[in-house]
Write an enzyme that holds these catalytic residues in place. Sequence first.
Site, PDB file in Angstrom:
ATOM      1  N   ARG A  84       1.264 -12.237 -18.109  1.00 15.85           N
ATOM      2  CA  ARG A  84       0.098 -13.134 -18.073  1.00 15.85           C
ATOM      3  C   ARG A  84      -1.197 -12.448 -18.484  1.00 15.85           C
ATOM      4  O   ARG A  84      -2.123 -13.104 -18.922  1.00 15.85           O
ATOM      5  CB  ARG A  84      -0.031 -13.766 -16.676  1.00 15.85           C
ATOM      6  CG  ARG A  84       0.965 -14.909 -16.488  1.00 15.85           C
ATOM      7  CD  ARG A  84       0.963 -15.450 -15.096  1.00 15.85           C
ATOM      8  NE  ARG A  84       1.560 -14.514 -14.152  1.00 15.85           N
ATOM      9  CZ  ARG A  84       1.680 -14.731 -12.857  1.00 15.85           C
ATOM     10  NH1 ARG A  84       1.231 -15.857 -12.345  1.00 15.85           N
ATOM     11  NH2 ARG A  84       2.246 -13.845 -12.076  1.00 15.85           N
ATOM     12  N   LYS A  98      -6.910 -27.760 -15.976  1.00 19.61           N
ATOM     13  CA  LYS A  98      -7.035 -27.017 -14.706  1.00 19.61           C
ATOM     14  C   LYS A  98      -8.066 -25.910 -14.837  1.00 19.61           C
ATOM     15  O   LYS A  98      -8.291 -25.377 -15.924  1.00 19.61           O
ATOM     16  CB  LYS A  98      -5.653 -26.464 -14.310  1.00 19.61           C
ATOM     17  CG  LYS A  98      -5.509 -24.958 -14.329  1.00 19.61           C
ATOM     18  CD  LYS A  98      -4.137 -24.475 -13.931  1.00 19.61           C
ATOM     19  CE  LYS A  98      -3.926 -23.055 -14.459  1.00 19.61           C
ATOM     20  NZ  LYS A  98      -2.613 -22.502 -14.288  1.00 19.61           N
TER      21      LYS A  98
HETATM   22  C1  R5P Z   1      -0.316 -20.243 -16.209  1.00 15.42           C
HETATM   23  O1  R5P Z   1      -0.847 -20.109 -17.285  1.00 15.42           O
HETATM   24  C2  R5P Z   1       1.148 -20.368 -16.028  1.00 15.42           C
HETATM   25  O2  R5P Z   1       1.745 -21.153 -17.006  1.00 15.42           O
HETATM   26  C3  R5P Z   1       1.444 -20.925 -14.662  1.00 15.42           C
HETATM   27  O3  R5P Z   1       0.914 -22.223 -14.584  1.00 15.42           O
HETATM   28  C4  R5P Z   1       0.847 -20.074 -13.581  1.00 15.42           C
HETATM   29  O4  R5P Z   1       1.192 -18.732 -13.769  1.00 15.42           O
HETATM   30  C5  R5P Z   1       1.328 -20.533 -12.236  1.00 15.42           C
HETATM   31  O5  R5P Z   1       0.697 -19.759 -11.260  1.00 15.42           O
HETATM   32  P1  R5P Z   1       0.504 -20.330  -9.794  1.00 15.42           P
HETATM   33  O6  R5P Z   1       1.814 -20.885  -9.367  1.00 15.42           O
HETATM   34  O7  R5P Z   1       0.067 -19.127  -9.000  1.00 15.42           O
HETATM   35  O8  R5P Z   1      -0.578 -21.367  -9.878  1.00 15.42           O
END
Ligand code: R5P
Length: 315
Positions: free
Chosen positions: A99, A195
């Site tokens: 990420r 988001k």
């Molecule tokens: C973000 O860009 C990814 O695609 C996921 O949405 C993210 O890593 C999810 O993280 P969490 O479950 O901590 O919100």
Amino acid sequence: MFLSDNIKVFSGSSNPALAAKICKYLGVPAGGAKIEQFPDGEKIIKCEDDVRGKDCFVVQSGCTPVDENIVEMLIFIDCLRRASATRITVVIPYFGYARQDRKDEGRVPITAKLVSNLIRTAGADRILAMDLHAAQLQGFFDIPVDHLFAEPVLTKHFKNKKLENLTIVSPDVGNIKRAARYVNNLNGDLAIIHKRRISANVVQACEIIGNVEGRNVLMCDDIISTAGTICTAAKIVKERGAKQVFVGATHGILCGAAVERIAEAPIDELVVTDTVPLNEDAKKLKNLKILTVSEILGEAIKRIHRNESISSMFN
Ligand code: R5P
């Protein structure tokens, strides 16, 4: 299935259950290796099989304990290289550190590139990865990368449910391409949630682009980590009148407050795959289903070994 004696599939300690299923699919015994620790925690790997001249595959996910599993992967590659394996393919069902793939503010690292460099320097010849956080991560390696998707496994599951009035919701803008694949294969409409991530733990869903009122919703994501993204998205679609809410994700990291959040969220079913092993608390979630990606990974290993096309698996 006929495979030459020249193939060896090894498992690191991150996900032995998945590695065992892959070996079963391929009809080969798991490669013999002893993974031990010195009293101070240093790891030592001893390959028990002769790998001289062999086409070797090492299955290792970058899941918790992330740093330990990544270092173990590097040691495994080094071990096989020094034992004269002809080719080493690192099978990475979940690529940890993916990420952090750009400098989106000053004075931060690009860990995805760092880990790619380490894997290459250790001596890997090829990478076989699944649902990389961003497809362009392939370019971080100067060796061939085969990039697989769990989408066919998840799509098959949701197709069997014969969901009507379906809207596929991308829980953030970064997932639109993934959502579009589900739209094509499940014949739904597309909606997108905008988001805002306030911190590593806290996510705010600001707006939905598209209509979910009176619709069954399937949200798809690559990673569910703290479940902030998916649970916030589930609440907002429900507030906007969605009927049932399903979630399909490849990597069920489910750490931090994830289990409590999912238990309280308006999610009818959460489906993840076995790219990472789930923790015991997560396994108790009543609405959780785990699908295996072992056949996709096994098939890809077979094709790499035989020099056959991988992309045709997804046509
Ligand atoms: C973000 O860009 C990814 O695609 C996921 O949405 C993210 O890593 C999810 O993280 P969490 O479950 O901590 O919100």
